[in-house]
Design an enzyme around this catalytic site. Structure first.
Site, PDB file in Angstrom:
ATOM      1  N   GLY B 327       0.830  -1.198   0.000  1.00 24.20           N
ATOM      2  CA  GLY B 327       0.000   0.000   0.000  1.00 24.20           C
ATOM      3  C   GLY B 327       0.866   1.250   0.000  1.00 24.20           C
ATOM      4  O   GLY B 327       1.967   1.241  -0.569  1.00 24.20           O
ATOM      5  N   GLU B 328       0.393   2.332   0.619  1.00 24.21           N
ATOM      6  CA  GLU B 328       1.096   3.627   0.689  1.00 24.21           C
ATOM      7  C   GLU B 328       1.146   4.334  -0.666  1.00 24.21           C
ATOM      8  O   GLU B 328       1.601   5.470  -0.760  1.00 24.21           O
ATOM      9  CB  GLU B 328       2.548   3.484   1.178  1.00 24.21           C
ATOM     10  CG  GLU B 328       2.737   2.812   2.514  1.00 24.21           C
ATOM     11  CD  GLU B 328       4.215   2.693   2.918  1.00 24.21           C
ATOM     12  OE1 GLU B 328       5.096   3.064   2.112  1.00 24.21           O
ATOM     13  OE2 GLU B 328       4.464   2.225   4.051  1.00 24.21           O
TER      14      GLU B 328
END
Lengths: 360, 360
Positions: B327-328
């Site tokens: 993610g991120e």
């Protein structure tokens, strides 16, 4: 400008050793400390870790990149099934030197330099008369291979010479500072010897290995299979002897690619494979020196149908799979962007301790 | 620093129109002239062609790139199955601002800027007191969502506010010159609402959609499925109403991602999806405004098991498939390298005519 190797292939191979697994383990230990769940970037972690093992460092360096395009022509073009004429080979080389081809654009996007080696195209190009000609090296072994549907493509000596010449050119770039090498290829007709090499070395049926290359139709595809089949029956290449396979089916540029891979392995420089032709070169290199495979990244999986079987044989998982089938080194160049991002990630991400966050 | 939208969601959606297919056709015509066999770079050709349609040009521009990380916390953490504590959400935000996380490294490798929006994490961060705090915008809608295993995660008004806030932040970056947007996400626990959204909108069984997130074990995975199942039974989200789904299961950051996508669609800026959470946001955006899907690239296919079903529902083929699950915005950033290379290729490769070579 004519450059030939004075080194023996045996002495080249004897100097090659496996990558250093203790550095891979150190790199894996660093990955485990990065401020993210364990190995959360999946296969991206394995890229810098492999380079650490190859370069014997925890500071992997791929800042200087070279795509070295090996060029040669193919006697099998006499069989008449290719949609492009042989005259396209030198014209594409001129386009590479001018900077106008697919490989130039993709190499520029990763700041890789593009260089060309003539290992045996039919016409004589004069670097002094060409725009960008200083990026062309003439190391001609012949004016195209012989038609392998009727006999051997070249002699065993020429095959060794092709490998050694590729080694020498790649080594020269390594001495100039190249830290990441990608082989490119140019040679109208070169999916045919590549399919022959793939079939012989991986023992995959010819019908699986032969694809449409630059775009043959059904009838030409049948002709292509038939011609390669005839070539294998006449020449009987020895699957345990990469130099015999190369001599029997060609081509000069595929030998050059095998040599480039051996140079990477000899000097601790990772090599990013392109597609079908480059991987045929890797099969020759692996046959000559099995450990050379451990210096390779598979840049992408080509749309050319036999490529996956070649990669499986080499136990390499491709970085990209975008249905590309151009060659020239384009898949290698594009994958270099992912490789460099993986290295940046390895070097720049903080550890849990540095970030002041307890691990999971 | 508290920023709330004054615009209505309806007026945002009404201003969105499909991309321009006549520009796609013009771009395809240029591709056909490039000095290579027809579409030899496979799926790489479709990337600049899609951007031409979105930007109404034959000179696609992705030079200025932004990863906009939407952050929020999740009441479902009370169910107790996540291996990371909720306190990691603000700590990771601080790491983003300091430049030490995975997304910072991967964004730097494509020269993308990283910005963070707090749409509703539990604690109050003061941008003035944080290193890099000028890259954080506070647009808090609540201090975390409510536990959707026991009732709705938020009100319908809050859901609309989350989408509008995401739209506003993304629009501000577009006004500053961003040509390519990637949504990032931060919010411990956010695979749970994402799986709920995926199940409801794509009608995929929950067991297929729920994965291990940051790394739950078998027993916690069973707890996770059970909690989400309970949440869906209690809340009965309406699969035809994206705002209802968002309100029922959350989270604030997923609404923000949906808003970012709508901003891209409204202003002709392509959006590169990241993984499971970003694609849950895309499902909400598509439910609110079906044409928004045509402005999306799927950056990668996540190792989180439900992601492929989400991408199939949106009829998007991922650019990368490297078993990443961080993610991120990391998958979006890495894919931006391929997108930019595709654009460079489209613009720089010569035509057959320019190269003086007859086509096939």
């Amino acid at each position: 400008m004519q450059k030939h190797s004075t080194r023996s292939l045996d002495s080249i191979i004897q100097a090659i050793h496996p990558p250093h697994n203790e550095w891979r383990r150190k790199a894996e230990a660093r990955t485990a400390q990065l401020v993210m769940p364990p190995r959360a970037l999946g296969r991206l972690h394995a890229i810098p870790e492999k380079i650490c093992a190859i370069q014997q460092t925890l500071n992997p360096d791929v800042s200087s990149k070279t795509i070295l395009i090996m060029a040669g022509d193919h006697g099998i073009m006499q069989e008449g099934y290719s949609p492009f004429p042989q005259a396209v080979t030198p014209e594409m080389i001129k386009t590479f030197l001018r900077g106008g081809a697919g490989i130039n654009a993709l190499a520029s996007s990763v700041q890789a330099e593009v260089r060309v080696v003539d290992l045996g195209i039919v016409p004589d190009l004069d670097p002094n008369e060409l725009e960008g000609g200083d990026h062309l090296t003439i190391a001609k072994i012949g004016r195209g291979t012989a038609n392998f549907a009727r006999g051997p493509a070249m002699s065993r000596e020429q095959a060794a010479q092709a490998v050694c010449s590729g080694f020498d050119r790649a080594e020269a770039h390594i001495h100039q500072g190249t830290k990441l090498l990608g082989p490119g290829d140019m040679g109208i007709g070169n999916t045919s010897p590549s399919a022959a090499i793939g079939t012989v070395i991986t023992q995959t049926p010819l019908e699986t290995m032969v694809g449409r290359g630059t775009g043959v139709d059904d009838s030409a595809l049948a002709q292509k299979v038939k011609a390669i089949q005839k070539g294998l029956e006449i020449n009987r290449p020895d699957p345990r002897d990469g130099l015999d396979v190369l001599a029997k089916v060609g081509g000069f540029e595929i030998g050059g690619i095998a040599g480039l891979i051996l140079a990477g392995a000899a000097h601790g420089v990772p090599v990013v494979l392109d597609g079908f032709i480059a991987t045929a070169g890797a099969l020759i290199a692996q046959s000559l020196c099995p450990v050379s495979r451990d210096y390779l990244f598979a840049g992408h999986c080509s749309a050319e149908q036999g490529h996956r079987a070649m990669l499986d044989f080499l136990r390499l998982e491709p970085i990209l799979d975008l249905e590309m089938r151009l060659g020239e080194g384009t898949g290698a160049a594009l994958a270099m962007a992912v490789i460099e991002a993986g290295v940046t990630m390895f070097e720049q991400v903080q550890t849990f301790a540095e970030a002041g966050i307890p691990g999971a």
